[in-house]
Scaffold this motif. Structure first.
Motif, short mmCIF file in Angstrom:
data_model
loop_
_atom_site.label_atom_id
_atom_site.label_comp_id
_atom_site.label_asym_id
_atom_site.label_seq_id
_atom_site.Cartn_x
_atom_site.Cartn_y
_atom_site.Cartn_z
N UNK A 108 35.62 30.89 70.71
CA UNK A 108 35.31 31.23 71.98
C UNK A 108 36.53 30.42 73.13
N UNK A 109 37.42 31.28 73.63
CA UNK A 109 38.35 30.77 74.53
C UNK A 109 39.21 29.91 73.85
N UNK A 110 39.55 29.90 72.54
CA UNK A 110 40.40 29.25 71.82
C UNK A 110 39.74 28.03 71.33
N UNK A 111 38.40 27.96 71.50
CA UNK A 111 37.67 26.69 70.77
C UNK A 111 36.78 27.06 69.76
N UNK A 112 36.54 26.14 68.82
CA UNK A 112 35.82 26.47 67.70
C UNK A 112 34.30 25.81 68.00
N UNK A 113 33.37 26.70 68.09
CA UNK A 113 32.09 25.88 68.48
C UNK A 113 31.12 26.13 67.47
N UNK A 114 30.37 25.12 67.23
CA UNK A 114 28.97 25.02 66.16
C UNK A 114 28.05 25.84 66.77
N UNK A 115 27.19 26.85 65.92
CA UNK A 115 26.32 27.46 66.42
C UNK A 115 24.75 26.85 66.40
N UNK A 116 23.91 26.81 67.36
CA UNK A 116 22.90 26.27 67.23
C UNK A 116 21.92 27.45 67.48
N UNK A 117 20.85 27.55 66.59
CA UNK A 117 19.76 28.55 66.71
C UNK A 117 18.54 28.09 67.59
N UNK A 118 18.05 29.08 68.43
CA UNK A 118 16.87 28.43 69.12
C UNK A 118 15.65 28.18 67.86
N UNK A 119 14.87 27.13 68.04
CA UNK A 119 13.95 27.01 66.99
C UNK A 119 12.54 26.84 67.46
N UNK A 120 12.29 26.93 68.82
CA UNK A 120 11.09 26.90 69.29
C UNK A 120 10.93 26.21 70.69
N UNK A 121 9.69 26.13 71.41
CA UNK A 121 9.52 25.43 72.73
C UNK A 121 8.07 24.64 72.41
N UNK A 122 8.42 23.41 73.00
CA UNK A 122 7.30 22.60 73.12
C UNK A 122 7.04 22.16 74.75
#
Length: 80
Positions: A62-76
């Motif tokens: 994204x915009x020339x940068x490599x980003x690790x993806x974090x998926x939503x796991x829930x809400x407390x």
């Protein structure tokens, strides 16, 4: 496993993570942020709750940068 941390956005640090899924009210600009390379879980304070995201093996460019993806796991919710 890396410790769970509550993260804050630091405008002077280059983003290296992308948050995917979760609350629709989380603005697009808040979905990219800098996290420690060892983090496998993010805990974001959002008012009276915490949104939890877990690291995946996926990366995106994204915009020339490599980003690790974090998926939503829930809400407390914050205990009163």
């Amino acid at each position: 496993m890396a410790p769970t941390t509550t993260t804050t956005t630091n405008a002077t640090t280059t983003p290296n993570a992308l948050l995917r899924g979760g609350p629709v009210h989380l603005a697009d600009e808040a979905r990219t942020r800098h996290v420690d390379e060892r983090q496998s879980h993010l805990k974001l304070s959002m008012g009276n709750c915490y949104e939890h995201f877990r690291a995946t093996q996926e990366t995106v460019s994204q915009h020339g940068a490599v980003l690790r993806v974090f998926d939503w796991a829930g809400r407390t919710y914050v205990a009163e």
